[in-house]
Motif scaffolding. Structure first.
Motif, PDB file in Angstrom:
ATOM      1  N   GLY A 192       0.971  -1.475  -0.001  1.00 31.98           N
ATOM      2  CA  GLY A 192       0.026  -0.052   0.189  1.00 31.98           C
ATOM      3  C   GLY A 192       0.980   1.295  -0.086  1.00 31.98           C
ATOM      4  O   GLY A 192       0.354   2.436  -0.129  1.00 31.98           O
ATOM      5  N   TRP A 193       2.087   1.051  -0.120  1.00 35.03           N
ATOM      6  CA  TRP A 193       2.864   2.330  -0.048  1.00 35.03           C
ATOM      7  C   TRP A 193       2.972   3.180  -1.101  1.00 35.03           C
ATOM      8  O   TRP A 193       2.931   4.567  -0.838  1.00 35.03           O
ATOM      9  CB  TRP A 193       4.627   1.868   0.236  1.00 35.03           C
ATOM     10  N   VAL A 194       2.498   2.999  -2.293  1.00 43.03           N
ATOM     11  CA  VAL A 194       2.562   3.664  -3.561  1.00 43.03           C
ATOM     12  C   VAL A 194       1.009   3.973  -3.540  1.00 43.03           C
ATOM     13  O   VAL A 194       0.965   3.991  -5.034  1.00 43.03           O
ATOM     14  CB  VAL A 194       3.338   3.240  -4.548  1.00 43.03           C
ATOM     15  N   VAL A 207      15.012  10.129  -6.864  1.00 40.31           N
ATOM     16  CA  VAL A 207      13.780  10.049  -6.356  1.00 40.31           C
ATOM     17  C   VAL A 207      12.765   9.945  -7.525  1.00 40.31           C
ATOM     18  O   VAL A 207      12.530  10.851  -8.318  1.00 40.31           O
ATOM     19  CB  VAL A 207      13.536  10.905  -5.202  1.00 40.31           C
ATOM     20  N   THR A 208      11.869   8.927  -7.619  1.00 37.52           N
ATOM     21  CA  THR A 208      10.878   8.860  -8.723  1.00 37.52           C
ATOM     22  C   THR A 208       9.650   9.234  -7.936  1.00 37.52           C
ATOM     23  O   THR A 208       9.485   8.813  -6.734  1.00 37.52           O
ATOM     24  CB  THR A 208      10.633   7.528  -9.318  1.00 37.52           C
ATOM     25  N   GLY A 209       8.564   9.839  -8.661  1.00 40.84           N
ATOM     26  CA  GLY A 209       7.261  10.248  -7.860  1.00 40.84           C
ATOM     27  C   GLY A 209       6.213   9.864  -8.666  1.00 40.84           C
ATOM     28  O   GLY A 209       6.307   9.124  -9.624  1.00 40.84           O
ATOM     29  N   PRO A 210       4.923  10.387  -8.451  1.00 40.43           N
ATOM     30  CA  PRO A 210       4.865  11.491  -7.202  1.00 40.43           C
ATOM     31  C   PRO A 210       4.911  10.934  -5.960  1.00 40.43           C
ATOM     32  O   PRO A 210       5.096   9.487  -5.841  1.00 40.43           O
ATOM     33  CB  PRO A 210       3.203  11.779  -7.517  1.00 40.43           C
ATOM     34  N   VAL A 211       5.108  11.570  -5.096  1.00 38.52           N
ATOM     35  CA  VAL A 211       5.294  11.136  -3.583  1.00 38.52           C
ATOM     36  C   VAL A 211       4.009  10.884  -2.957  1.00 38.52           C
ATOM     37  O   VAL A 211       3.020  11.540  -2.759  1.00 38.52           O
ATOM     38  CB  VAL A 211       6.058  12.359  -2.630  1.00 38.52           C
ATOM     39  N   ALA A 212       3.784   9.408  -2.825  1.00 42.46           N
ATOM     40  CA  ALA A 212       2.743   8.944  -2.283  1.00 42.46           C
ATOM     41  C   ALA A 212       2.504   9.363  -0.935  1.00 42.46           C
ATOM     42  O   ALA A 212       3.826   9.302  -0.096  1.00 42.46           O
ATOM     43  CB  ALA A 212       2.478   7.405  -2.109  1.00 42.46           C
ATOM     44  N   GLN A 213       1.804   9.677  -0.201  1.00 41.84           N
ATOM     45  CA  GLN A 213       1.418  10.089   1.324  1.00 41.84           C
ATOM     46  C   GLN A 213       2.001   8.880   2.030  1.00 41.84           C
ATOM     47  O   GLN A 213       2.609   9.196   3.059  1.00 41.84           O
ATOM     48  CB  GLN A 213      -0.149  10.249   1.548  1.00 41.84           C
ATOM     49  N   LYS A 253      -2.543  15.832  -7.454  1.00 43.04           N
ATOM     50  CA  LYS A 253      -2.516  15.763  -6.015  1.00 43.04           C
ATOM     51  C   LYS A 253      -3.740  15.585  -5.215  1.00 43.04           C
ATOM     52  O   LYS A 253      -4.753  15.967  -5.587  1.00 43.04           O
ATOM     53  CB  LYS A 253      -2.056  17.287  -5.404  1.00 43.04           C
ATOM     54  N   SER A 254      -3.710  14.590  -4.152  1.00 48.20           N
ATOM     55  CA  SER A 254      -4.968  14.326  -3.535  1.00 48.20           C
ATOM     56  C   SER A 254      -4.740  13.957  -2.069  1.00 48.20           C
ATOM     57  O   SER A 254      -3.499  13.808  -1.608  1.00 48.20           O
ATOM     58  CB  SER A 254      -5.565  12.816  -4.234  1.00 48.20           C
ATOM     59  N   TYR A 255      -5.740  12.999  -1.476  1.00 48.14           N
ATOM     60  CA  TYR A 255      -5.566  12.497  -0.164  1.00 48.14           C
ATOM     61  C   TYR A 255      -4.351  11.473  -0.191  1.00 48.14           C
ATOM     62  O   TYR A 255      -3.874  11.019   0.929  1.00 48.14           O
ATOM     63  CB  TYR A 255      -7.092  11.910   0.320  1.00 48.14           C
ATOM     64  N   ALA A 256      -3.995  10.980  -1.412  1.00 50.29           N
ATOM     65  CA  ALA A 256      -3.035   9.859  -1.589  1.00 50.29           C
ATOM     66  C   ALA A 256      -1.655  10.263  -1.941  1.00 50.29           C
ATOM     67  O   ALA A 256      -0.670   9.718  -1.903  1.00 50.29           O
ATOM     68  CB  ALA A 256      -3.591   8.674  -2.366  1.00 50.29           C
ATOM     69  N   THR A 257      -1.666  11.198  -2.822  1.00 48.74           N
ATOM     70  CA  THR A 257      -0.345  11.627  -3.473  1.00 48.74           C
ATOM     71  C   THR A 257      -0.085  13.251  -2.868  1.00 48.74           C
ATOM     72  O   THR A 257      -1.315  14.178  -3.116  1.00 48.74           O
ATOM     73  CB  THR A 257      -0.331  11.682  -5.000  1.00 48.74           C
ATOM     74  N   CYS A 258       1.036  13.711  -2.606  1.00 47.93           N
ATOM     75  CA  CYS A 258       1.414  14.977  -2.157  1.00 47.93           C
ATOM     76  C   CYS A 258       2.277  15.698  -3.470  1.00 47.93           C
ATOM     77  O   CYS A 258       2.988  16.481  -3.133  1.00 47.93           O
ATOM     78  CB  CYS A 258       2.026  15.210  -1.129  1.00 47.93           C
ATOM     79  N   GLY A 259       2.185  15.111  -4.643  1.00 48.20           N
ATOM     80  CA  GLY A 259       2.720  15.964  -5.858  1.00 48.20           C
ATOM     81  C   GLY A 259       4.179  15.734  -6.085  1.00 48.20           C
ATOM     82  O   GLY A 259       4.728  14.734  -5.701  1.00 48.20           O
ATOM     83  N   ARG A 260       4.988  16.585  -6.519  1.00 53.50           N
ATOM     84  CA  ARG A 260       6.361  16.485  -6.886  1.00 53.50           C
ATOM     85  C   ARG A 260       7.356  16.351  -5.591  1.00 53.50           C
ATOM     86  O   ARG A 260       6.883  16.763  -4.502  1.00 53.50           O
ATOM     87  CB  ARG A 260       6.823  17.756  -7.581  1.00 53.50           C
ATOM     88  N   VAL A 261       8.248  15.986  -6.100  1.00 54.31           N
ATOM     89  CA  VAL A 261       9.369  15.559  -4.891  1.00 54.31           C
ATOM     90  C   VAL A 261       9.936  16.771  -3.872  1.00 54.31           C
ATOM     91  O   VAL A 261      10.105  16.509  -2.976  1.00 54.31           O
ATOM     92  CB  VAL A 261      10.502  14.805  -5.653  1.00 54.31           C
ATOM     93  N   SER A 262       9.923  17.808  -4.800  1.00 56.02           N
ATOM     94  CA  SER A 262      10.565  19.104  -4.106  1.00 56.02           C
ATOM     95  C   SER A 262       9.279  19.527  -2.833  1.00 56.02           C
ATOM     96  O   SER A 262       9.559  20.465  -2.034  1.00 56.02           O
ATOM     97  CB  SER A 262      10.854  20.082  -5.078  1.00 56.02           C
ATOM     98  N   ASN A 263       8.216  19.116  -3.041  1.00 51.31           N
ATOM     99  CA  ASN A 263       7.317  19.322  -1.919  1.00 51.31           C
ATOM    100  C   ASN A 263       7.752  18.740  -0.645  1.00 51.31           C
ATOM    101  O   ASN A 263       7.204  19.102   0.437  1.00 51.31           O
ATOM    102  CB  ASN A 263       5.945  18.632  -2.047  1.00 51.31           C
TER     103      ASN A 263
END
Lengths: 524, 170
Positions: free
Chosen positions: A202-204, B90-96, B131-141
């Motif tokens: 669930g991490w990603v 680092v690959t993204g988007p950054v997941a929460q 960007k959503s409840y699950a992802t906070c977008g780009r790595v530099s965030n």
């Protein structure tokens, strides 16, 4: 129509697939699930939807009683059977199917995390939800817009612990040693021997299904094609097949043949890479260099001819976004000959390499019985005598004219999964030649007609890893009402927890690679 | 063994020339001094972190090890631990769900803590995942980024170019 002698009236779903749907009650769902198990069928996927916004008075469809619905898809010899169960808005609960199909466990937990519908008596632990959104926040509910962001926490997860003299734990991840996707593996071991493995995934999780609901039906293929980047062709085709089926669109014949060409190119690209990494994980760097070189040759030609090395966004609703010239076709023929010649040589070298075979043989054995019990399909299933392959069993054009050979092995070990990959490379090379020879001329794309609000269809495609399913429901004015994307890895990850038992820790990377499952595809 | 050696001989050396650095890929200006750049020189250690990728970028990162790009021949190699790394890729988007792990890996990385963001989703908030409840977008965030390499996925050459830019002088 009737299926498995059950007293249910199945209606065919739109589109070319052999797929039927029935609205059921709890007892009928359980009885049908048991009948599927007894007759050698398997669970494909399980998902839910929020129907509370429907107006009950004007709704004649019994599947929508203004609460939630549960959808369960089974693969049986006739094709795909989809059962829909209405759940109340106040207490959305359904019978625990993990008693019959153990791999329903994670799917049910994920469904609770996303939608708040619960399997009665099922495993109550979260799956996709870590500590980063509240337990009473259900992103796939229609009264939730999904853009809220919550405070981030580090989760304490209730792993099952193994106790005894000399037992200790190895915690690995979520960030792994190699350039691979994140997941946490908790090993309980004695000495070098693995007693138990528990996966925390669930991490990603990227909220893909919520995001899809904010996109137009005609645009969702791009996101669907990024559920799992290595299977972009399979996902995009499954999505487009569903979108076309529910809107009554038939892509031109040439587009369908080109799609099959792209799907087989994706299969070969992944198999070549895996064969290299499997050599590498058994300390044969030669295999890595050689196969990664062949894969690079393969990707470069894909990039040259179709505009993308991994063929992303090539399959679009209504057809394909690319065409192939006569010259391009000649280049592919030539490349197939070259790759086939080299893979034959490398297969001989792998076969005769004692050190390599010593690592491969009997390692990470998935017995046919366990594979069947866990609904394992795809490449991993075929290496354990589970002859599932949609290209023959639910063959849509052009596979209905291609006579694909299903490759199987019986031993279920790393060696068997290597052997299936070798044979599938040769079979896909043969298919590509057939496709190039038989592909008709003509246009490659037609416009996607508007879909009726509430129209529903399934896309189901045999990707390189296994069967990818996309269930799609249209909303009003060309929107997506609900889209569920299912990766075959859902059923194979639990199998990995079983096959590692009794193996040594250093063999885990090799065994894991021999399955090469998707993390992003199940974390969605 | 005869076949194996013959195959190596027949294949020959496939390695191609490395691309030139591209200053346009910088997010912030070069913060390493010449002495540091000379020390890093051609001995850069990278820790890759998938913070939420679809796995597309990882495929191209794998390709960096194939004989055509042969990244290790430039003295650039991948490490299993951030504690041994000069650079986080680092690959993204950054997941929460990956934020804590990403922050911890960054903290564990010794100075100069170079960071390269990879892929359209790692470089932009307006990616296919948003960007959503699950992802906070780009790595530099989440962590400071030196160089951003867009692309879906970026080609191996683009990746090499970005990595070489980080360790190049002005």
């Amino acid at each position: 129509m009737k299926l498995l002698d059950q007293a249910l009236d199945f209606e065919p779903l739109p589109g070319p697939l052999k797929a039927w749907r029935a609205v059921v009650n709890e007892g009928q769902l359980l009885a049908f699930a048991k009948a599927v198990k007894q007759t050698g069928g398997r669970l494909v996927s399980l998902w839910g939807s929020d129907e509370r916004d429907h107006n009950c008075d004007h709704n004649r469809d019994h599947s929508r009683q203004c609460g939630f619905t549960l959808h369960v898809a089974f693969a049986i010899s006739e094709g795909l059977a989809l059962l829909t169960l209405a759940l109340s808005a106040e207490n959305p609960a359904y019978p625990d199917l993990a008693e019959i199909f153990p791999t329903a466990n994670r799917l049910q937990r994920a469904n609770f995390d996303l939608l708040g519908i619960r399997a009665t008596g099922g495993d109550p632990r979260p799956w996709l939800r870590h500590a980063n959104w509240p337990a009473n926040f259900f992103p796939l509910r229609r009264d939730v817009d999904g853009s809220q962001q919550f405070e981030i926490h580090n989760e304490e997860y209730a792993f099952v612990t193994v106790e005894g003299e000399g037992v200790h734990e190895i915690a690995v991840g979520p960030i792994h040693a190699g350039a691979i996707e994140p997941c946490h593996f908790r090993f309980s071991i004695v000495g070098e021997k693995v007693l138990r493995l528990e996966q925390r995934m669930g991490w990603v999780h990227k909220g893909i299904e919520k995001r899809l609901e904010q996109l137009p039906l005609a645009a969702g293929y791009k996101l669907a094609g990024r559920v799992s980047g290595d299977s972009t062709v399979a996902y995009a085709w499954a999505y487009c097949l569903a979108a076309e089926s529910l809107s009554g669109c038939t892509p031109p014949p040439r587009a369908l043949w080109l799609r099959a060409l792209l799907l087989e190119r994706e299969r070969i690209a992944n198999h070549l890479g895996d064969l290299g990494f499997l050599g590498n994980d058994a300390a044969l760097a030669f295999g890595f260099s050689q196969f990664l070189r062949l894969k690079e040759d393969w990707l470069r030609l894909s990039g040259e001819l179709f505009g993308h090395r991994y063929l992303m966004d090539c399959i679009v609703p209504g057809g394909v976004a690319c065409d192939l010239s006569a010259d391009g076709s000649t280049q592919i023929f030539r490349q197939c000959d070259a790759i086939e010649r080299e893979v034959h040589i490398l297969a001989g070298i792998y076969e005769e390499h004692a050190g390599l075979q010593d690592r491969f043989l009997t390692t990470g054995q998935l017995t046919p019985e366990l594979a069947a019990e866990l609904s394992v399909s795809g490449l991993a299933g075929r290496a354990s005598s589970q002859p599932w392959d949609l290209r023959t069993q639910n063959a849509i054009a052009p596979y209905d004219q291609l006579d694909t050979r299903i490759i199987t092995q019986r031993n279920g070990d790393v060696a068997a999964r290597v052997a299936v990959r070798f044979d599938e490379v040769f079979e896909s090379l043969r298919l590509i030649r057939c496709i190039l020879t038989q592909m008709p001329q003509g246009e490659c794309r037609v416009p996607l007609p508007p879909a009726a609000d509430g129209a529903f269809a399934i896309g189901w495609i045999e990707g390189w890893r296994g069967d990818v399913l996309v269930a799609l429901e249209a909303g009003a004015q060309g929107a997506i009402r609900r889209c569920h994307c299912h990766d075959p890895s859902w059923h194979i990850w639990p199998a990995l927890e079983h096959v590692i038992m009794g193996n040594i820790v250093p063999d885990f990377p090799l065994i894991n690679k021999s399955f090469n499952l998707s993390y992003s595809g199940v974390d969605i | 063994m005869h076949q194996l050696l013959k195959q190596i001989f027949v294949t020959g050396n496939k390695t191609e020339a490395a691309p030139e650095p591209d200053e346009n890929l910088r997010v912030i200006s070069q913060r390493l001094e010449k002495a540091m750049l000379d020390t890093l020189g051609r001995a850069l250690v990278i820790r890759h972190i998938d913070a939420g990728s679809c796995n597309g970028c990882e495929l191209e990162i794998h390709a960096l090890g194939n004989p055509y790009y042969n990244l290790e021949a430039l003295g650039i190699r991948f490490s299993a631990s951030p504690r041994h790394a000069d650079l986080l890729l680092v690959t993204g988007p950054v997941a929460q769900n990956m934020v804590v792990a990403l922050q911890r890996a960054y903290e564990a990385t010794p100075e100069p803590k170079l960071v390269v963001a990879v892929g359209d989703c790692g470089c932009h908030d307006e990616s296919v995942f948003g960007k959503s409840y699950a992802t906070c977008g780009r790595v530099s965030n989440i962590i400071p980024v030196d160089v951003a390499i867009p692309g879906c996925p970026p080609t191996p050459l683009a990746l090499m170019q970005g990595i070489l830019t980080v360790i190049s002088g002005k």
